[in-house]
Structure formats: C-alpha cells, structure tokens
Design an enzyme around this catalytic site. Structure first.
Site, PDB file in Angstrom:
ATOM      1  CE1 TYR A   1     -30.857  22.276  62.657  1.00  0.00           C
ATOM      2  CE2 TYR A   1     -28.468  21.789  62.654  1.00  0.00           C
ATOM      3  CZ  TYR A   1     -29.877  22.211  62.658  1.00  0.00           C
ATOM      4  OH  TYR A   1     -30.153  21.870  60.802  1.00  0.00           O
TER       5      TYR A   1
ATOM      6  CG  ASN B   1     -25.724  16.372  46.102  1.00  0.00           C
ATOM      7  OD1 ASN B   1     -26.719  16.657  45.857  1.00  0.00           O
ATOM      8  ND2 ASN B   1     -26.335  17.186  47.488  1.00  0.00           N
TER       9      ASN B   1
ATOM     10  CE  LYS C   1     -19.493  16.708  61.046  1.00  0.00           C
ATOM     11  NZ  LYS C   1     -20.940  16.923  60.600  1.00  0.00           N
TER      12      LYS C   1
ATOM     13  CB  SER D   1     -20.155  21.799  56.997  1.00  0.00           C
ATOM     14  OG  SER D   1     -19.775  21.822  57.959  1.00  0.00           O
TER      15      SER D   1
ATOM     16  CB  CYS E   1     -18.474  21.885  50.016  1.00  0.00           C
ATOM     17  SG  CYS E   1     -18.171  23.454  50.880  1.00  0.00           S
ATOM     18  N   GLY E   2     -21.012  18.804  49.482  1.00  0.00           N
ATOM     19  CA  GLY E   2     -21.402  18.255  48.005  1.00  0.00           C
ATOM     20  C   GLY E   2     -20.928  16.699  49.274  1.00  0.00           C
TER      21      GLY E   2
ATOM     22  NE  ARG F   1     -20.979  21.875  61.539  1.00  0.00           N
ATOM     23  CZ  ARG F   1     -20.218  22.313  61.910  1.00  0.00           C
ATOM     24  NH1 ARG F   1     -19.334  23.083  62.711  1.00  0.00           N
ATOM     25  NH2 ARG F   1     -19.927  22.953  60.463  1.00  0.00           N
TER      26      ARG F   1
ATOM     27  N   GLY G   1     -25.148  18.633  65.259  1.00  0.00           N
ATOM     28  CA  GLY G   1     -24.068  18.686  65.380  1.00  0.00           C
ATOM     29  C   GLY G   1     -23.878  19.105  67.097  1.00  0.00           C
TER      30      GLY G   1
ATOM     31  CG  ASP H   1     -21.207  14.052  58.105  1.00  0.00           C
ATOM     32  OD1 ASP H   1     -21.057  15.514  57.254  1.00  0.00           O
ATOM     33  OD2 ASP H   1     -21.257  14.913  59.319  1.00  0.00           O
TER      34      ASP H   1
ATOM     35  NE  ARG I   1     -27.440  19.953  58.186  1.00  0.00           N
ATOM     36  CZ  ARG I   1     -26.442  20.062  57.449  1.00  0.00           C
ATOM     37  NH1 ARG I   1     -26.085  18.344  57.027  1.00  0.00           N
ATOM     38  NH2 ARG I   1     -25.904  21.139  56.822  1.00  0.00           N
TER      39      ARG I   1
ATOM     40  CG  HIS J   1     -16.613  16.558  57.849  1.00  0.00           C
ATOM     41  ND1 HIS J   1     -16.331  18.150  57.089  1.00  0.00           N
ATOM     42  CD2 HIS J   1     -17.494  16.220  58.036  1.00  0.00           C
ATOM     43  CE1 HIS J   1     -17.707  18.424  57.340  1.00  0.00           C
ATOM     44  NE2 HIS J   1     -18.266  17.190  57.364  1.00  0.00           N
TER      45      HIS J   1
HETATM   46  P1  GTP Z   1     -22.830  18.254  55.856  1.00  0.00           P
HETATM   47  O1  GTP Z   1     -23.872  17.353  55.902  1.00  0.00           O
HETATM   48  O2  GTP Z   1     -22.823  19.669  56.100  1.00  0.00           O
HETATM   49  O3  GTP Z   1     -20.858  17.781  55.655  1.00  0.00           O
HETATM   50  O4  GTP Z   1     -23.366  18.913  53.695  1.00  0.00           O
HETATM   51  P2  GTP Z   1     -22.398  17.789  52.620  1.00  0.00           P
HETATM   52  O5  GTP Z   1     -21.006  18.061  52.710  1.00  0.00           O
HETATM   53  O6  GTP Z   1     -22.847  16.295  53.002  1.00  0.00           O
HETATM   54  O7  GTP Z   1     -23.373  18.879  51.303  1.00  0.00           O
HETATM   55  P3  GTP Z   1     -24.428  18.753  50.577  1.00  0.00           P
HETATM   56  O8  GTP Z   1     -24.847  17.350  49.909  1.00  0.00           O
HETATM   57  O9  GTP Z   1     -25.563  18.188  51.233  1.00  0.00           O
HETATM   58  O10 GTP Z   1     -24.736  19.212  49.562  1.00  0.00           O
HETATM   59  C1  GTP Z   1     -24.691  20.714  50.317  1.00  0.00           C
HETATM   60  C2  GTP Z   1     -24.683  21.771  48.955  1.00  0.00           C
HETATM   61  O11 GTP Z   1     -24.469  21.821  47.856  1.00  0.00           O
HETATM   62  C3  GTP Z   1     -26.917  21.526  48.413  1.00  0.00           C
HETATM   63  O12 GTP Z   1     -27.044  23.017  47.856  1.00  0.00           O
HETATM   64  C4  GTP Z   1     -26.334  20.864  46.634  1.00  0.00           C
HETATM   65  O13 GTP Z   1     -27.369  20.547  45.818  1.00  0.00           O
HETATM   66  C5  GTP Z   1     -24.539  21.149  46.767  1.00  0.00           C
HETATM   67  N1  GTP Z   1     -24.055  21.006  45.539  1.00  0.00           N
HETATM   68  C6  GTP Z   1     -23.631  19.114  46.060  1.00  0.00           C
HETATM   69  N2  GTP Z   1     -22.892  18.803  45.208  1.00  0.00           N
HETATM   70  C7  GTP Z   1     -23.120  19.665  44.078  1.00  0.00           C
HETATM   71  C8  GTP Z   1     -22.252  19.607  42.606  1.00  0.00           C
HETATM   72  O14 GTP Z   1     -21.307  18.770  42.311  1.00  0.00           O
HETATM   73  N3  GTP Z   1     -22.544  20.995  42.306  1.00  0.00           N
HETATM   74  C9  GTP Z   1     -23.180  21.947  42.548  1.00  0.00           C
HETATM   75  N4  GTP Z   1     -22.683  22.999  42.253  1.00  0.00           N
HETATM   76  N5  GTP Z   1     -23.850  22.056  44.118  1.00  0.00           N
HETATM   77  C10 GTP Z   1     -23.411  20.808  44.555  1.00  0.00           C
HETATM   78  C1  SPV Z   2     -21.891  19.200  59.012  1.00  0.00           C
HETATM   79  O1  SPV Z   2     -22.068  20.334  59.609  1.00  0.00           O
HETATM   80  O2  SPV Z   2     -20.695  18.781  58.640  1.00  0.00           O
HETATM   81  C2  SPV Z   2     -23.161  18.488  59.131  1.00  0.00           C
HETATM   82  C3  SPV Z   2     -24.113  18.903  60.000  1.00  0.00           C
HETATM   83  O3  SPV Z   2     -23.026  17.143  58.856  1.00  0.00           O
HETATM   84  S1  SPV Z   2     -24.138  18.959  61.988  1.00  0.00           S
HETATM   85  O4  SPV Z   2     -24.182  17.359  62.359  1.00  0.00           O
HETATM   86  O5  SPV Z   2     -24.471  20.217  62.435  1.00  0.00           O
HETATM   87  O6  SPV Z   2     -22.873  19.250  62.381  1.00  0.00           O
HETATM   88 MN    MN Z   3     -21.238  17.272  57.754  1.00  0.00          MN
END
Ligand code: GTP
Ligand code: SPV
Ligand code: MN
Length: 588
Positions: free
Chosen positions: A198, A255, A207, A249, A251-252, A70, A200, A278, A371, A227
């Site tokens: 690309y 996961n 978004k 974004s 930040c987990g 983005r 977002g 998301d 992604r 979000h």
């Molecule tokens: P967007 O799709 O951008 O909104 O991201 P998101 O918030 O869904 O983040 P995502 O779960 O994809 O995690 C992003 C990164 O953070 C990855 O590299 C993960 O491995 C790492 N991560 C996620 N959860 C944890 C955790 O509990 N601990 C640590 N140390 N890293 C984490």
């Molecule tokens: C984010 O950046 O928070 C995402 C990826 O989830 S995007 O679709 O590019 O916004």
């Molecule tokens: Mn996101």
C-alpha cells in the site's frame, strides 16, 4: 537499453539471488510495456478496468483489507546509533534488521516476476533531482510508480555511472501484518519494505525516499526535503509568487495545491497554479532565495471528500489514466464512487472490500484512506514550471493542521527562528492516513513526525541553519488552521477555494506590505484585513476565527514543554528561548 552502471547491475543481481524470482523485468518507461502489465494485472484481478468512455485508461484496485494505510509502528530508521534516530522514530539496529529482513526476503519472489524500476525524484535533468531503483513483485506498485515518478530508461540515463542512488527493496511477500517492515537505512542509501503493497509503505519514491532518506541527505548536503505542497498565485500583471505549505497527512495539501480562486479574485484575473501537492525539495538558488521542486510526477490523493465543489481540479485530474484504490465500484456503469463524491451512492455497487454494498448507510463504501493515483499532467491548473529544473522561488512557508480551537485561522511568525518554533510545535488531530486512532491531537512538527529520517532535534537545528544561510532572503513563515469549529463541532471557516483569501494576506505580508496586529503568538490580520467580498461570513465569526484563547495557549505551552523534554539537550536552545518568549507574552 544497455545498462552499464555496474553498481546497479551488481545490486540487482544480489536482489535476484536473495528473492529468487522466476523472471526479471526492467521497467523502461514505454507505454507498450505498461500496457502489457495492465493486461496482466487485469487477468489476475489485481486491477479492474473501468468504463473506457467515462474514465479512459482508469482502473480500480482493492488492497488487502489489512493493508490500507501507512503503518507507523512498523516503520523503522535503521541507523547504526540509536540516538541518531531520535525519540520520535522507531529504531531498529541494522545489525539485527538486515538479517531479519534477509530471512523474510529469502525466496519471497518464487513463482513471481521481479520488476526493476529505475526512477527519478524531481524533474528530468534537474541538478536537484535524485535517482532510486526499486525492485518489487507488485504490478500495482510498478504501475503506480510509473504514474508517481519519472521512471524507466530516463532514470538510468540521468544516473550514468554514478553510485548516488537509493536502493529500494520491496516485496508484498504474503502481506503478513505481523511481519510487515518498512525499514530505512539512511547511512546505506537503502530502504527495505516487506509485507505491504500500500501507498507510502510500498511506493518507495514517496515517503520512504523523498522524505525519510532525502531529509537525511538534505541535512548532510545543505538542503531540505519537506512534506509540503507548492502553490503559485498569479496576479493580473502575470507575476507568479509561490508558497510552500506543510500540513499533516489528510489535512488539506492536495486541496490547497489545486485551489480555485474565489470570484472576487478570479474576476480581476488572478490565477492559481499547482506545482506539487505532497513533497517539496528546497534549496538555496543562485540568487540566494529558497527554490522548491516537486519530487513527484503524480498525485496520490485522498478520494473521500473530493468532489466537484471541494476540489474540481483534483476530480478532473482523475478522469483518465488513473488508478483508484479502495473505493466503491458502481456496477451499473463500471465507474467509481466514494463518500461525498455526490449525494447518490450507487444502488448497485461493491464496496472497497469487494462485498456487495448497494449504497447502504451503516457501513462506508470507500475506505476513509482510499486514494487516487493520477498523472500530474492531467491537472487543469498544473504550473508551467512543473518540469522546471531550477524549481520555483518560495516567498512564504506555511504550517498548519487540524485544531478545533487553539490555533487561529492564520498568524505570522515574527522571524525565521520564531517560525521554526511554530513549525516544531505544530499539532494536529490524527487522520485515516495512518493506522491507529483518528482524531487524537498529537504533535507533528513541520508535518514531518512520521517522515524525518533522523533525530528531530538535529532536524530543527538544520532548519535554523538554513535560515541563517538564507538570511534576509528567507521566506516568511506562517501558520494556518482551516479546521476551527463552533461549539457544535461545525467548521466555521468555509475553507477550500476560499483559503486563497488567507493566502493573499500571507503574500502581502511576505512582500513586506499588508496590515497586521501583534498578538502573544505572532502577527495576525485584523478581521478587516481578510478579503471577505462575496463571502457570507459575519464579523463575529471572523473574530472567533482569529481569537487567541490565552488559557488554551497556556495549556499549549505545557504541552510543548512536555514534548520538547523528549529531545533532551538535542533541542536547540533557540527554540527554548522562543518558548520562554511565548510564555512571557501569555502572562503579560
Ligand atoms: P495526504 O495525501 O495524506 O498527505 O493528504 P493532504 O494533506 O493532501 O489532504 P487532502 O487535501 O487530500 O485533504 C484531506 C481531507 O481534508 C479531505 O477530506 C478534504 O475534503 C479535507 N479538507 C481539505 N481542505 C479543507 C478545508 O479547507 N476545509 C475543510 N473543512 N476540509 C478540508
Ligand atoms: C500521507 O500519508 O501523507 C500520504 C499518503 O501522502 S502515503 O503515500 O501513504 O504516505
Ligand atoms: Mn502526504
């Protein structure tokens, strides 16, 4: 299907007149049509077909190397009055924006096909769902929208004769970064995006609509577009309770949304269900509680870091009918790879830029913001409520981010107003999800800094009003930080599945049970309140994780004051009251 909505037909006619495509194709949502588009994209090289046995229905796409995330500095809120965009958004006067964009869109689709994508954000038939129509000249965008949203005839059926739909104009044009614009016109229900293909920037349901336009609609209509992931935890009795969590974004969210319960819970029959990863749209339900739907139908997840240990459910979700963007191509077996997928970077391989890579160590093979675009239905733990038109009731709202030292593992707000304060002061280290420096701490209120479609002072006010409206039935609010580090920079909390240990304390507290201690910043668990059975973690580490460093927090107060000052008199007085309380508590 016959399209009879006059407002749609007229708008598409205007778009055709402006962009002058050679052909127009209405996306109907059928597999035959999608298959035809995939074939065409393979012929042009836009998609690379992957190993049909190992990754059936999967493709690799490489974006332009200048178009990988983005672009917040090219993202604009184009409302009539500058003050309505607020200090955290780029404002672009619609009187100037429209002519500027029209010039760029003029004839931009000559020699190309315009795909018209009607789509629904939210479950089909839900009173909370909304319709958008995106026109685009990108097959990649079209196929991605088919994964991420409920797209095709179903959307036109849901829309009927209504004029309540979002007009989304997109063209990759010539991907010129200097003329890249992601423009939102909340007052016109319109989005114009040009010169990016690309994520977002281009998948406009995500978004652009589901957060920037929808947050504005939510303020006017009394609901919230956030979000947030949505996670359900089922207890051994079969009762499921839900939390919604906002992390910036990368930040987990994905996961946490797909977490696998640690053994200590799994053996007793606890289960975790993913409703969304998301975007949550939330409103007061008939029983007075806050209900959430996931606006999306797929996951656009960060690839690097996803592996069989960190997030096996996400990995499983990507094993069929998935588009991978900007990852490594393993030429031996025509599969994909990214950093930390496993310890074997493929020897015979091509990197995300299309160069021979062969597992070299000096450059990354996959882009840090590479992604996967995967259908939600692939997710082994997709909630049975995923398509529920009513959504799921939320017991707890969780804020969080990447903070090396300041924020403790978890704490609870004293009440809704204090919770809004905590959300409004969130800060996190920046990630690769947006262009610009990585690892810099910035304020990111409610993880919405880049996504709020109007003045954030008014957004905070809207949050406070939602709390008033929900009253006693409002979810309880918490803050978490999985990213505390020791003096060598190593994460000290195991994270991932073990985050459920923290969620369990949160759910207990939300139910009015569970033990907590009062600290200057809110309620915290005592170290023994977090279940650590089966976890190799010392009491000292837990104490470190929960420690509130008063000096760091005094710096935090100074940072918040500076941040709040930006909002002038639009910042609700209630939040200044909370700031005063925090300062007083720290000085006690
Ligand atoms: P967007 O799709 O951008 O909104 O991201 P998101 O918030 O869904 O983040 P995502 O779960 O994809 O995690 C992003 C990164 O953070 C990855 O590299 C993960 O491995 C790492 N991560 C996620 N959860 C944890 C955790 O509990 N601990 C640590 N140390 N890293 C984490
Ligand atoms: C984010 O950046 O928070 C995402 C990826 O989830 S995007 O679709 O590019 O916004
Ligand atoms: Mn996101």
């Amino acid at each position: 299907m016959d399209i009879c909505n006059k407002t749609v037909l007229e708008w598409v006619d205007e778009a055709v007149e402006l962009c002058r495509p050679d052909k127009v194709m209405w996306i109907d949502g059928s597999n035959e049509q999608a298959e035809m588009l995939r074939k065409e994209a393979m012929a042009t090289g836009e998609l690379i077909k992957l190993n049909e046995e190992k990754l059936p229905g999967c493709f690799l796409h490489r974006s332009d190397p200048d178009d990988v995330a983005r672009v917040e500095d090219r993202t604009f809120i184009c409302c009539r009055k500058e003050e309505d965009a607020g200090p955290t958004n780029n404002w672009f006067d619609p009187k100037v924006a429209y002519p500027t964009l029209k010039k760029l869109f003029d004839g931009c689709m000559q020699g190309r096909t315009m795909y018209v994508i009607p789509y629904i954000m939210g479950p089909i038939g839900s009173p909370y769902s909304k319709v958008g129509i995106e026109v685009t000249d990108s097959i990649y965008v079209t196929l991605s929208m088919l994964i991420m949203t409920r797209a095709g005839d179903c959307a036109l059926e849901q829309l009927g004769e209504s004029n309540d739909w979002v007009r989304c104009m997109h063209s990759k044009a010539n991907l010129d970064p200097d003329n890249r614009y992601i423009c939102h016109f909340p007052e016109d229900n319109a989005i114009w995006s040009i010169n990016s293909g690309y994520g977002g920037n281009a998948l406009m349901g995500k978004k652009c609509f589901a957060l920037r336009i929808a947050s504005y609609q939510g303020k006017n209509e009394g609901w919230m577009a956030e979000h947030m992931l949505i996670l359900g935890i089922e207890n051994p009795k079969g009762e499921v309770r839900y939390v919604a969590a906002a992390f910036p974004s990368a930040c987990g969210k994905t996961n946490l949304a797909m977490l696998i319960p640690p053994k200590v819970y799994e053996k007793d029959g606890y289960k975790a269900w993913c409703v969304g990863d998301d975007i949550a749209w939330m409103r007061k339900g008939p029983d007075g509680r806050l209900y959430a739907i996931n606006a999306e139908k797929g996951f656009f997840g960060v690839a690097p870091g996803t592996n069989a240990k960190s997030n096996p459910n996400a990995l499983a979700t990507t094993q069929k009918n998935t588009i991978f963007t900007n990852v490594v191509l393993n030429c031996d077996d025509n599969t994909v790879w990214w950093e930390s997928l496993d310890k074997n970077p493929p020897k015979n391989s091509i990197d995300w830029k299309g160069n021979i890579w062969n597992g070299r160590e000096d450059v990354k093979g996959a882009h840090p913001n590479s992604r996967f675009t995967a259908p939600a239905e692939n997710c082994p733990v997709l909630s049975p409520e995923f398509n529920s038109p009513e959504g799921v009731p939320i017991d707890a709202i969780i804020f969080g981010g990447r903070r090396a030292k300041t924020a403790p593992l978890v704490y609870q707000a004293r009440d809704w107003q204090h919770g809004v304060f905590i959300g409004s002061t969130m800060a996190s280290e920046t990630t690769a999800a947006t262009t610009g420096a990585v690892g810099v701490v910035r304020r990111d209120p409610m993880a919405m800094l880049p996504f709020c479609g109007y003045h954030m002072g008014d957004y905070f006010k809207h949050w406070l009003e939602m709390g008033d409206d929900l009253g006693e039935k409002a979810p309880k609010i918490f803050n978490v930080n999985w990213f505390r580090v020791d003096d060598d920079g190593n994460f000290i909390w195991p994270g991932f599945g073990d985050n459920m240990r923290v969620i369990m304390w949160i759910l207990d507290r939300a139910a009015g049970k569970g033990h907590a201690v009062e600290t200057p910043i809110g309620y915290e668990p005592a170290p023994e309140d977090i279940n650590t059975e089966g976890l190799d973690i010392s009491r000292q580490t837990l104490e470190d994780l929960l420690n509130v460093d008063v000096d760091l927090w005094k710096d935090e107060v100074a940072g918040i004051k500076e941040f709040y000052a930006k909002f002038g008199d639009k910042l609700p007085k209630e939040l200044y009251d909370e700031l005063d309380k925090l300062e007083a508590n720290l000085n006690k």
